[in-house]
Design a protein around this motif. Structure first.
Motif, PDB file in Angstrom:
ATOM      1  N   GLN A   1     -15.447 -21.933  11.263  1.00  0.00           N
ATOM      2  CA  GLN A   1     -14.776 -20.649  11.076  1.00  0.00           C
ATOM      3  C   GLN A   1     -13.365 -20.690  11.672  1.00  0.00           C
ATOM      4  O   GLN A   1     -12.397 -20.209  11.070  1.00  0.00           O
ATOM      5  CB  GLN A   1     -15.617 -19.568  11.755  1.00  0.00           C
ATOM      6  N   ILE A   2     -13.242 -21.290  12.845  1.00  0.00           N
ATOM      7  CA  ILE A   2     -11.946 -21.396  13.526  1.00  0.00           C
ATOM      8  C   ILE A   2     -11.014 -22.333  12.768  1.00  0.00           C
ATOM      9  O   ILE A   2      -9.828 -22.043  12.572  1.00  0.00           O
ATOM     10  CB  ILE A   2     -12.146 -21.862  14.983  1.00  0.00           C
ATOM     11  N   VAL A   3     -11.543 -23.471  12.320  1.00  0.00           N
ATOM     12  CA  VAL A   3     -10.739 -24.436  11.563  1.00  0.00           C
ATOM     13  C   VAL A   3     -10.248 -23.805  10.266  1.00  0.00           C
ATOM     14  O   VAL A   3      -9.084 -23.969   9.868  1.00  0.00           O
ATOM     15  CB  VAL A   3     -11.554 -25.715  11.289  1.00  0.00           C
ATOM     16  N   SER A   4     -11.119 -23.074   9.588  1.00  0.00           N
ATOM     17  CA  SER A   4     -10.740 -22.390   8.355  1.00  0.00           C
ATOM     18  C   SER A   4      -9.629 -21.366   8.610  1.00  0.00           C
ATOM     19  O   SER A   4      -8.697 -21.220   7.804  1.00  0.00           O
ATOM     20  CB  SER A   4     -11.959 -21.704   7.744  1.00  0.00           C
ATOM     21  N   ALA A   5      -9.723 -20.672   9.734  1.00  0.00           N
ATOM     22  CA  ALA A   5      -8.687 -19.694  10.084  1.00  0.00           C
ATOM     23  C   ALA A   5      -7.358 -20.386  10.350  1.00  0.00           C
ATOM     24  O   ALA A   5      -6.295 -19.899   9.933  1.00  0.00           O
ATOM     25  CB  ALA A   5      -9.125 -18.889  11.307  1.00  0.00           C
ATOM     26  N   LEU A   6      -7.374 -21.543  11.027  1.00  0.00           N
ATOM     27  CA  LEU A   6      -6.138 -22.280  11.256  1.00  0.00           C
ATOM     28  C   LEU A   6      -5.527 -22.714   9.925  1.00  0.00           C
ATOM     29  O   LEU A   6      -4.311 -22.622   9.732  1.00  0.00           O
ATOM     30  CB  LEU A   6      -6.384 -23.501  12.146  1.00  0.00           C
ATOM     31  N   GLN A   7      -6.363 -23.179   9.005  1.00  0.00           N
ATOM     32  CA  GLN A   7      -5.860 -23.570   7.678  1.00  0.00           C
ATOM     33  C   GLN A   7      -5.147 -22.405   7.014  1.00  0.00           C
ATOM     34  O   GLN A   7      -4.034 -22.558   6.478  1.00  0.00           O
ATOM     35  CB  GLN A   7      -7.029 -24.036   6.807  1.00  0.00           C
ATOM     36  N   MET A   8      -5.749 -21.235   7.055  1.00  0.00           N
ATOM     37  CA  MET A   8      -5.175 -20.063   6.416  1.00  0.00           C
ATOM     38  C   MET A   8      -3.842 -19.667   7.063  1.00  0.00           C
ATOM     39  O   MET A   8      -2.851 -19.398   6.379  1.00  0.00           O
ATOM     40  CB  MET A   8      -6.167 -18.899   6.519  1.00  0.00           C
ATOM     41  N   VAL A   9      -3.804 -19.672   8.390  1.00  0.00           N
ATOM     42  CA  VAL A   9      -2.591 -19.260   9.097  1.00  0.00           C
ATOM     43  C   VAL A   9      -1.484 -20.296   8.912  1.00  0.00           C
ATOM     44  O   VAL A   9      -0.324 -19.949   8.667  1.00  0.00           O
ATOM     45  CB  VAL A   9      -2.875 -19.028  10.594  1.00  0.00           C
ATOM     46  N   MET A  10      -1.826 -21.576   9.016  1.00  0.00           N
ATOM     47  CA  MET A  10      -0.820 -22.624   8.840  1.00  0.00           C
ATOM     48  C   MET A  10      -0.219 -22.603   7.443  1.00  0.00           C
ATOM     49  O   MET A  10       0.978 -22.855   7.275  1.00  0.00           O
ATOM     50  CB  MET A  10      -1.428 -24.005   9.113  1.00  0.00           C
ATOM     51  N   ALA A  11      -1.029 -22.323   6.438  1.00  0.00           N
ATOM     52  CA  ALA A  11      -0.536 -22.291   5.066  1.00  0.00           C
ATOM     53  C   ALA A  11       0.545 -21.232   4.889  1.00  0.00           C
ATOM     54  O   ALA A  11       1.438 -21.383   4.052  1.00  0.00           O
ATOM     55  CB  ALA A  11      -1.686 -22.034   4.098  1.00  0.00           C
ATOM     56  N   ARG A  12       0.490 -20.184   5.703  1.00  0.00           N
ATOM     57  CA  ARG A  12       1.455 -19.091   5.580  1.00  0.00           C
ATOM     58  C   ARG A  12       2.572 -19.153   6.626  1.00  0.00           C
ATOM     59  O   ARG A  12       3.699 -18.774   6.342  1.00  0.00           O
ATOM     60  CB  ARG A  12       0.725 -17.748   5.714  1.00  0.00           C
ATOM     61  N   SER A  13       2.244 -19.640   7.813  1.00  0.00           N
ATOM     62  CA  SER A  13       3.201 -19.537   8.921  1.00  0.00           C
ATOM     63  C   SER A  13       3.552 -20.866   9.566  1.00  0.00           C
ATOM     64  O   SER A  13       4.320 -20.883  10.529  1.00  0.00           O
ATOM     65  CB  SER A  13       2.625 -18.602  10.003  1.00  0.00           C
ATOM     66  N   GLY A  14       2.985 -21.979   9.072  1.00  0.00           N
ATOM     67  CA  GLY A  14       3.235 -23.271   9.686  1.00  0.00           C
ATOM     68  C   GLY A  14       2.480 -23.428  11.001  1.00  0.00           C
ATOM     69  O   GLY A  14       1.801 -22.501  11.465  1.00  0.00           O
ATOM     70  N   TYR A  15       2.615 -24.599  11.586  1.00  0.00           N
ATOM     71  CA  TYR A  15       1.884 -24.883  12.825  1.00  0.00           C
ATOM     72  C   TYR A  15       2.424 -24.062  13.987  1.00  0.00           C
ATOM     73  O   TYR A  15       1.670 -23.538  14.798  1.00  0.00           O
ATOM     74  CB  TYR A  15       1.982 -26.382  13.138  1.00  0.00           C
ATOM     75  N   ALA A  16       3.745 -23.926  14.063  1.00  0.00           N
ATOM     76  CA  ALA A  16       4.337 -23.171  15.167  1.00  0.00           C
ATOM     77  C   ALA A  16       3.901 -21.710  15.138  1.00  0.00           C
ATOM     78  O   ALA A  16       3.678 -21.096  16.188  1.00  0.00           O
ATOM     79  CB  ALA A  16       5.857 -23.268  15.116  1.00  0.00           C
ATOM     80  N   GLY A  17       3.764 -21.155  13.944  1.00  0.00           N
ATOM     81  CA  GLY A  17       3.367 -19.754  13.824  1.00  0.00           C
ATOM     82  C   GLY A  17       1.880 -19.523  13.979  1.00  0.00           C
ATOM     83  O   GLY A  17       1.433 -18.367  14.060  1.00  0.00           O
ATOM     84  N   ALA A  18       1.117 -20.604  14.019  1.00  0.00           N
ATOM     85  CA  ALA A  18      -0.342 -20.479  14.124  1.00  0.00           C
ATOM     86  C   ALA A  18      -0.749 -20.421  15.594  1.00  0.00           C
ATOM     87  O   ALA A  18      -1.302 -21.376  16.138  1.00  0.00           O
ATOM     88  CB  ALA A  18      -1.022 -21.641  13.408  1.00  0.00           C
ATOM     89  N   THR A  19      -0.458 -19.310  16.226  1.00  0.00           N
ATOM     90  CA  THR A  19      -0.847 -19.142  17.630  1.00  0.00           C
ATOM     91  C   THR A  19      -2.355 -18.983  17.728  1.00  0.00           C
ATOM     92  O   THR A  19      -3.022 -18.623  16.746  1.00  0.00           O
ATOM     93  CB  THR A  19      -0.179 -17.906  18.232  1.00  0.00           C
ATOM     94  N   VAL A  20      -2.883 -19.258  18.897  1.00  0.00           N
ATOM     95  CA  VAL A  20      -4.326 -19.086  19.108  1.00  0.00           C
ATOM     96  C   VAL A  20      -4.720 -17.642  18.839  1.00  0.00           C
ATOM     97  O   VAL A  20      -5.775 -17.366  18.249  1.00  0.00           O
ATOM     98  CB  VAL A  20      -4.716 -19.523  20.536  1.00  0.00           C
ATOM     99  N   ALA A  21      -3.876 -16.704  19.248  1.00  0.00           N
ATOM    100  CA  ALA A  21      -4.181 -15.284  19.022  1.00  0.00           C
ATOM    101  C   ALA A  21      -4.261 -14.971  17.530  1.00  0.00           C
ATOM    102  O   ALA A  21      -5.144 -14.231  17.078  1.00  0.00           O
ATOM    103  CB  ALA A  21      -3.112 -14.422  19.691  1.00  0.00           C
ATOM    104  N   GLU A  22      -3.339 -15.565  16.745  1.00  0.00           N
ATOM    105  CA  GLU A  22      -3.337 -15.322  15.300  1.00  0.00           C
ATOM    106  C   GLU A  22      -4.538 -15.986  14.634  1.00  0.00           C
ATOM    107  O   GLU A  22      -5.152 -15.418  13.725  1.00  0.00           O
ATOM    108  CB  GLU A  22      -2.031 -15.834  14.695  1.00  0.00           C
TER     109      GLU A  22
END
Length: 202
Positions: A13-34
């Motif tokens: 679930q967490i990995v899937s969320a990182l994929q979703m956030v990175m696709a939109r905001s990149g790695y820098a924008g993928a904060t743990v909170a996001e």
């Protein structure tokens, strides 16, 4: 002994969320909170399952590589010839379909960008890409064998096909309006067909 908590499901679930956030905001924008927000979890639960964001990223690379391999294997099962398996490989990486995940392509591009300046990520990224290239090399060797030809400069051909695929990923993520819809898989297939025909004539 008590029942083991659903750690695997939570991690996925967490990995899937990182994929979703990175696709939109990149790695820098993928904060743990996001990532926690998209996963529907408290930030503390993220840290319970992963030491840090980089560890989630490493798990994401494995998940993305597994997704691509699953797409290939599901298509290859119905193939009888090496050329059909090559078509299946190209379709798995470049064609749309019911199992397509546009976020996965965008996240993979972001992983590659992060790998350029992070040695730990680069190691995992190269291992995943190397495994994909190994499968491709085996398929191409069999294609040449079916045509009664010895594969020459096979490593160069594998590198060229892989570069086409990775380049198509990058362009589809960063410059989609400039690209004809669905161009990548048919063009790579056509290019390879002409390459093979030219080799036959040598």
């Amino acid at each position: 002994m008590g029942r083991r908590p659903n750690s695997d499901e939570r991690r996925a679930q967490i990995v899937s969320a990182l994929q979703m956030v990175m696709a939109r905001s990149g790695y820098a924008g993928a904060t743990v909170a996001e990532v926690a927000r998209h996963a529907g979890l408290a930030p503390g639960l993220i840290h319970y399952h992963f030491r840090d964001k980089r560890e989630i990223l490493v798990a994401l690379v494995d998940a993305l590589a597994g997704y691509a391999q699953d797409r290939y294997e599901s298509r290859a099962r119905a193939c009888g010839t090496a050329w059909q398996k090559l078509d299946a490989y190209i379709a798995a990486y470049l064609a749309y379909g019911a199992d397509a995940q546009p976020d996965a392509v965008a996240a993979w591009v972001m992983v590659g960008e992060q790998a350029a300046h992070d040695a730990d990520v680069r190691e995992v990224y190269q291992a995943a890409l190397g495994a994909q290239m190994k499968v491709l090399k085996s398929i191409l060797r069999k294609v040449f064998a079916e045509r009664g030809r010895r594969a020459r400069r096979l490593d160069h051909l594998v590198a060229a096909v892989s570069a086409f695929i990775q380049g198509a990923f990058t362009l589809s993520t960063t410059a989609r309006p400039l690209l004809p819809a669905g161009f990548a898989a048919p063009m790579l297939t056509l290019w390879l067909q002409r390459y093979m025909d030219a080799e036959d004539e040598r």
